[in-house]
Design a protein around this motif. Structure first.
Motif, PDB file in Angstrom:
ATOM      1  N   PRO A  14       2.885   6.756  -5.550  1.00  0.00           N
ATOM      2  CA  PRO A  14       4.116   7.401  -6.039  1.00  0.00           C
ATOM      3  C   PRO A  14       4.540   8.603  -5.202  1.00  0.00           C
ATOM      4  O   PRO A  14       5.735   8.841  -5.017  1.00  0.00           O
ATOM      5  CB  PRO A  14       3.746   7.813  -7.471  1.00  0.00           C
ATOM      6  CG  PRO A  14       2.632   6.907  -7.855  1.00  0.00           C
ATOM      7  CD  PRO A  14       1.867   6.653  -6.601  1.00  0.00           C
ATOM      8  N   GLU A  15       3.571   9.371  -4.686  1.00  0.00           N
ATOM      9  CA  GLU A  15       3.925  10.560  -3.904  1.00  0.00           C
ATOM     10  C   GLU A  15       4.613  10.175  -2.598  1.00  0.00           C
ATOM     11  O   GLU A  15       5.575  10.822  -2.180  1.00  0.00           O
ATOM     12  CB  GLU A  15       2.668  11.383  -3.626  1.00  0.00           C
ATOM     13  CG  GLU A  15       2.044  11.986  -4.887  1.00  0.00           C
ATOM     14  CD  GLU A  15       0.832  12.838  -4.568  1.00  0.00           C
ATOM     15  OE1 GLU A  15       0.461  12.913  -3.360  1.00  0.00           O
ATOM     16  OE2 GLU A  15       0.258  13.408  -5.512  1.00  0.00           O
ATOM     17  N   ARG A  16       4.159   9.117  -1.938  1.00  0.00           N
ATOM     18  CA  ARG A  16       4.777   8.689  -0.687  1.00  0.00           C
ATOM     19  C   ARG A  16       6.183   8.153  -0.938  1.00  0.00           C
ATOM     20  O   ARG A  16       7.100   8.396  -0.152  1.00  0.00           O
ATOM     21  CB  ARG A  16       3.903   7.638  -0.009  1.00  0.00           C
ATOM     22  CG  ARG A  16       2.538   8.173   0.382  1.00  0.00           C
ATOM     23  CD  ARG A  16       1.609   7.085   0.861  1.00  0.00           C
ATOM     24  NE  ARG A  16       1.968   6.581   2.184  1.00  0.00           N
ATOM     25  CZ  ARG A  16       1.271   5.639   2.839  1.00  0.00           C
ATOM     26  NH1 ARG A  16       0.175   5.115   2.248  1.00  0.00           N
ATOM     27  NH2 ARG A  16       1.637   5.244   4.027  1.00  0.00           N
TER      28      ARG A  16
ATOM     29  N   VAL B 239       8.452   1.302  -7.395  1.00  0.00           N
ATOM     30  CA  VAL B 239       9.426   2.294  -6.925  1.00  0.00           C
ATOM     31  C   VAL B 239      10.093   2.978  -8.109  1.00  0.00           C
ATOM     32  O   VAL B 239      10.254   4.213  -8.140  1.00  0.00           O
ATOM     33  CB  VAL B 239      10.467   1.623  -6.011  1.00  0.00           C
ATOM     34  CG1 VAL B 239      11.559   2.619  -5.618  1.00  0.00           C
ATOM     35  CG2 VAL B 239       9.796   1.043  -4.772  1.00  0.00           C
ATOM     36  N   ALA B 240      10.490   2.196  -9.117  1.00  0.00           N
ATOM     37  CA  ALA B 240      11.148   2.772 -10.288  1.00  0.00           C
ATOM     38  C   ALA B 240      10.236   3.745 -11.019  1.00  0.00           C
ATOM     39  O   ALA B 240      10.657   4.838 -11.424  1.00  0.00           O
ATOM     40  CB  ALA B 240      11.604   1.661 -11.230  1.00  0.00           C
ATOM     41  N   LEU B 241       8.962   3.370 -11.174  1.00  0.00           N
ATOM     42  CA  LEU B 241       8.031   4.252 -11.873  1.00  0.00           C
ATOM     43  C   LEU B 241       7.770   5.532 -11.076  1.00  0.00           C
ATOM     44  O   LEU B 241       7.635   6.616 -11.657  1.00  0.00           O
ATOM     45  CB  LEU B 241       6.716   3.515 -12.128  1.00  0.00           C
ATOM     46  CG  LEU B 241       6.782   2.378 -13.162  1.00  0.00           C
ATOM     47  CD1 LEU B 241       5.476   1.603 -13.187  1.00  0.00           C
ATOM     48  CD2 LEU B 241       7.093   2.927 -14.544  1.00  0.00           C
ATOM     49  N   ALA B 242       7.715   5.412  -9.750  1.00  0.00           N
ATOM     50  CA  ALA B 242       7.509   6.607  -8.929  1.00  0.00           C
ATOM     51  C   ALA B 242       8.689   7.565  -9.063  1.00  0.00           C
ATOM     52  O   ALA B 242       8.507   8.795  -9.131  1.00  0.00           O
ATOM     53  CB  ALA B 242       7.312   6.197  -7.465  1.00  0.00           C
ATOM     54  N   LEU B 243       9.905   7.027  -9.120  1.00  0.00           N
ATOM     55  CA  LEU B 243      11.095   7.874  -9.242  1.00  0.00           C
ATOM     56  C   LEU B 243      11.240   8.457 -10.644  1.00  0.00           C
ATOM     57  O   LEU B 243      11.861   9.508 -10.816  1.00  0.00           O
ATOM     58  CB  LEU B 243      12.343   7.068  -8.870  1.00  0.00           C
ATOM     59  CG  LEU B 243      12.424   6.642  -7.392  1.00  0.00           C
ATOM     60  CD1 LEU B 243      13.660   5.790  -7.157  1.00  0.00           C
ATOM     61  CD2 LEU B 243      12.444   7.861  -6.481  1.00  0.00           C
TER      62      LEU B 243
ATOM     63  N   GLU C 253       0.826  -1.203   0.000  1.00  0.00           N
ATOM     64  CA  GLU C 253       0.000   0.000   0.000  1.00  0.00           C
ATOM     65  C   GLU C 253       0.862   1.256   0.000  1.00  0.00           C
ATOM     66  O   GLU C 253       0.581   2.218  -0.724  1.00  0.00           O
ATOM     67  CB  GLU C 253      -0.918  -0.003   1.221  1.00  0.00           C
ATOM     68  CG  GLU C 253      -1.828   1.224   1.295  1.00  0.00           C
ATOM     69  CD  GLU C 253      -2.664   1.251   2.561  1.00  0.00           C
ATOM     70  OE1 GLU C 253      -3.450   2.204   2.723  1.00  0.00           O
ATOM     71  OE2 GLU C 253      -2.522   0.313   3.387  1.00  0.00           O
ATOM     72  N   HIS C 254       1.929   1.245   0.790  1.00  0.00           N
ATOM     73  CA  HIS C 254       2.799   2.423   0.881  1.00  0.00           C
ATOM     74  C   HIS C 254       3.527   2.668  -0.442  1.00  0.00           C
ATOM     75  O   HIS C 254       3.506   3.772  -0.986  1.00  0.00           O
ATOM     76  CB  HIS C 254       3.815   2.241   2.017  1.00  0.00           C
ATOM     77  CG  HIS C 254       4.729   3.419   2.178  1.00  0.00           C
ATOM     78  ND1 HIS C 254       5.889   3.572   1.422  1.00  0.00           N
ATOM     79  CD2 HIS C 254       4.653   4.525   2.976  1.00  0.00           C
ATOM     80  CE1 HIS C 254       6.483   4.697   1.760  1.00  0.00           C
ATOM     81  NE2 HIS C 254       5.756   5.300   2.714  1.00  0.00           N
TER      82      HIS C 254
END
Length: 806
Positions: A177-179, A247-251, A172-173
């Motif tokens: 992407p913002e978190r 994680v990669a997509l959020a960054l 969930e965390h």
């Protein structure tokens, strides 16, 4: 809904035209025995081998769309457009075109909710699609509950009690992407740089560990990321660190888009007239047809020797090219295409013409060229590209596997040329290379290419399918797959063979255009070829006439055959030359004894006895006109001819023994062809076993749409299952890994005596794909000729994991 049930439902909703188009693109799905239901078709379409066959045929935009779906899972059409950055009207239209092509190949299809699905084997086609590692849920499978608790504590989240709840909390965390971005923003600078670099880096190569040694922190900042689940250690604490896809997509941020290049690269084009294209294509095709016929004629007269490792070596290629007046690349293409067309085959330690060659040689150049051109189109390699240190030709005879990338390079080149605007061509033909790479991204260029696919372009120009940087009529007919149109274009562009020669008083023979096979063979037997091209020139000599007499022709036959094919009467100098050679021929005779040489001229016999070059024969003079040799008659005959004499063999009754030897021919069936799925040798033992009966996709589509929606599944105990044959029922009881469609196709191969490809897991655990023929069922075993091992093998039915038609 599973992928198979989703595909089945989509197929069942297609109309007849759309389903027919799909079946024509995926012909292996309707190979014999014909599928009984739409569900069976869906099962065949999702085989890994079936997906692997169609993937290299796709252009770049389709592969990019498929890679995006493989990386991100099921997406809606709108979400996919945003990820690809294809929201503009023109880009959106190109995306729809790519999705339509993928749907026509059953690689992507919509479900009832608007999601886009793909078969599981297609998802596994990329190790790291879009440079992304596995999703977080998959990465966390090897993480312990205590490690999950540590991640949550480091993230400032109170850990739940169970492992499942802890994994859900991490998911969930990291799914926000913002978190993720806020956590990375608080990371040390070394960690932040490391994560940003990993997020944007391309897929990494395989990393190896030594005997399970845990990987130490190799870069600063990794431990901070590992503690928070931004990087995850491989299963059981071994292997490389993985960055979950979320994680990669959020960054990468909201402005990042997956690569999507819907427009082919720009190529400098020039205007070309159709007449110019025809003229250049005609010249190239005519020249190749003449050279190829000459190469095969040389192979008929003196079959090239095979290397111990297989194939034809550089020395034999050079000898053949010199005799045929053809450059190396033409010799290689001629040999490869002739072998593929069944005109050449291995015969012991030599490669000789087959019985089919004689019928081919009697045809006009246009018909001959059509056979070779069709064979070139389907070659699973690039003949002019040496793929090993020996630079051998016919690598298939050496056990070399075919290269599907080479085949796709050839097909992609003609596809790219066909898409050029009418009346325009590339300024330089090699400029088509980047276009080819766009149309067939999975094609393989040659290692020797200075520019992309220069070798493939050069071959196409030699064959006349590319001319003036554009697609010629020959290439268009080839690309359309219309054999009748191809034959008609060959007849239009290639002139008829010339059946007569101009014999000159300077002992030359000149033939304009392409020589007829009979004329070329006669002139090659009685004269020495000096030049080849738009006009070919032969020169007669005492040596060449003696060669014809040594081959069993008489002087009268030589004169009569030349006169029959001459445009005028036989020149007097040539008549004198034939008569003089005939007078000298047979002045020395060799009789079968041990071995006796005799003649009417004692001075000539004395000369032979004293000749140093004939010392190995141990010649002794028994009488003024009689010598005896310690060598056999054939060896003595060859030795005297090597020294420039013109002896003839004598029969026991004193008559001259005719030495005319028929051309060497091998069996009409060529060596079995390999399949690209195999890692080693593999051509079917019999060509007939490789050829499937023609299936009409229109009829199959109409029948499938009216068939029951489901097909029975195989039951090991045979209860409640209706099989088409007893063979299928027996197989179902032992081949526990096979699906219903696999059982049917393996049973058909057994009953019809055709070849089949199987995925086999050996007792050692190794997995291979093998082509099998000459199948015999002996439950729980299958006996067959294995093309991978070139030997008879016994296979356990329970270890066969998949089946594909050849």
């Amino acid at each position: 809904m599973t992928s198979r049930s989703s595909l089945t439902a989509w197929l069942a909703g297609l109309d007849g035209t759309r389903l027919t188009r799909l079946l024509m693109a995926r012909k292996d799905a309707v190979a014999l025995p014909e599928p009984r239901s739409v569900e069976e078709v869906a099962e065949r379409l999702q085989r890994p081998g079936s997906v692997a066959l169609v993937l290299p045929q796709l252009p770049l935009p389709c592969l990019q769309v498929a890679e995006t779906l493989a990386a991100l899972g099921t997406l809606s059409r709108g979400t996919l457009a945003k990820v690809l950055g294809a929201t503009a009207l023109s880009a959106a239209r190109e995306l729809d075109v790519a999705l339509e092509v993928l749907a026509d190949h059953a690689l992507v299809w919509p479900d009832g909710t608007g999601g886009l699905h793909m078969p599981a084997p297609l998802r596994r086609a990329w190790d790291a699609p879009l440079g992304l590692d596995a999703p977080l849920a998959e990465v966390l499978e090897g993480v312990t509950s205590e490690e999950l608790r540590g991640m949550l504590v480091a993230l400032g989240i109170k850990p739940p009690g169970t492992r499942q709840q802890r994994a859900a909390a991490v998911l969930e965390h990291h799914g926000d992407p913002e978190r993720v971005a806020s956590v990375v923003a608080e990371a040390p600078s070394a960690t932040r740089e490391l994560l940003e670099h990993r997020a944007r880096a391309a897929a990494r190569g395989t990393e190896f560990i030594v005997f399970g040694a845990p990987q130490a922190d190799s870069r600063p900042g990794e431990r901070w990321a590992l503690d928070r689940g931004l990087l995850v250690q491989g299963r059981h604490g071994y292997g490389p660190y993985l960055m979950p896809a979320e994680v990669a997509l959020a960054l990468r941020g909201p402005d990042w888009h997956a690569p999507f290049e819907p427009v082919p690269p720009a190529t400098e084009l020039v205007s070309v007239a159709a007449a110019e294209v025809d003229r250049e294509a005609s010249a190239a095709a005519t020249a190749f047809a003449a050279r190829a016929a000459s190469v095969l004629s040389v192979c008929s007269a003196a079959p090239p020797a095979r290397l111990k490792s297989g194939g034809i070596g550089a020395r034999e290629l050079g000898r053949t090219g010199k005799a045929a007046h053809a450059v190396d690349v033409v010799v290689r293409i001629a040999l490869e295409t002739a072998h593929s067309a069944g005109l050449l085959a291995a015969d012991g330690h030599r490669v000789t013409p087959t019985q089919e060659y004689d019928a081919w040689a009697a045809q006009e150049p246009a018909a001959q060229f059509a056979v070779l051109l069709q064979a070139w189109w389907n070659l699973p390699l690039t003949p002019s590209c040496a793929r090993d240190a020996d630079h051998k030709a016919l690598p298939a005879l050496a056990g070399a596997p075919p290269c599907d990338g080479c085949l796709q390079a050839r097909h992609g080149l003609l596809t790219a040329a066909a898409r050029l605007p009418e009346g325009l061509g590339a300024r330089v033909a090699t400029d088509l290379g980047p276009l080819l790479a766009w149309h067939r991204p999975l094609a393989h260029p040659s290692l020797q290419d200075e520019t992309p696919f220069a070798t493939a372009v050069r071959e196409a120009e030699l064959m006349g399918v590319i001319a003036r940087g554009s697609l010629s009529p020959l290439g268009a007919a080839l690309l359309a797959g219309d054999a009748e149109e191809l034959a008609a274009e060959c007849r239009r562009l290639l002139p008829a063979a010339t059946g007569t020669a101009r014999l000159g008083g300077d002992l030359t023979a000149v033939v304009s255009g392409t020589s007829a096979t009979r004329l070329a063979e006669l002139l090659d037997a009685t004269a020495d070829r000096e030049t080849s091209g738009t006009a070919s020139v032969w020169r007669f000599s005492a040596h060449s006439i003696r060669r014809a007499l040594d081959a069993g022709r008489t002087a009268d036959e030589v004169a009569a055959e030349l006169a029959a094919l001459a445009e005028g009467s036989l020149p007097q100098p040539l008549s004198y030359l034939i008569a003089d050679a005939a007078r000298r021929h047979g002045r020395v005779r060799i009789a079968t004894a041990a071995c006796v040489i005799h003649g009417e001229e004692s001075a000539l016999l004395a000369e032979l006895a004293a000749h140093r070059g004939l010392a190995p024969l141990g010649l002794r003079r028994l009488a003024p006109t009689v010598l005896v040799s310690v060598a056999a008659p054939d060896q003595t005959l060859a030795a005297l001819r090597d020294q420039g004499y013109a002896p003839v063999a004598e029969a026991a009754d004193g008559t001259v023994r005719v030495e005319r030897v028929p051309p060497r021919r091998t069996a009409a069936l060529p060596t079995p062809r390999k399949t690209s799925a195999e890692a080693g040798p593999g051509r079917a033992a019999h060509r007939a076993a490789e050829v499937s009966a023609v299936v009409d996709p229109h009829a199959v589509a109409a029948r499938l749409l009216n068939a029951p929606p489901t097909a029975p599944e195989p039951d090991p105990f045979g209860s409640g299952v209706v099989f088409g044959t007893d063979t299928e029922e027996i197989l179902a009881g032992y081949a526990e890994q096979l699906t219903y469609a696999d059982i049917r196709q393996l049973g058909h191969a057994l009953d019809a005596g055709t070849a089949i490809a199987v995925a086999y897991a050996a007792a050692s655990g190794s997995r291979t794909v093998r082509t099998l023929s000459r199948l015999a069922l002996d439950p729980p075993y299958l006996e067959a000729w294995c093309h991978l091992r070139d030997a008879e093998r016994v296979f356990t039915l329970a270890r066969i994991h998949g089946v594909m038609p050849v």
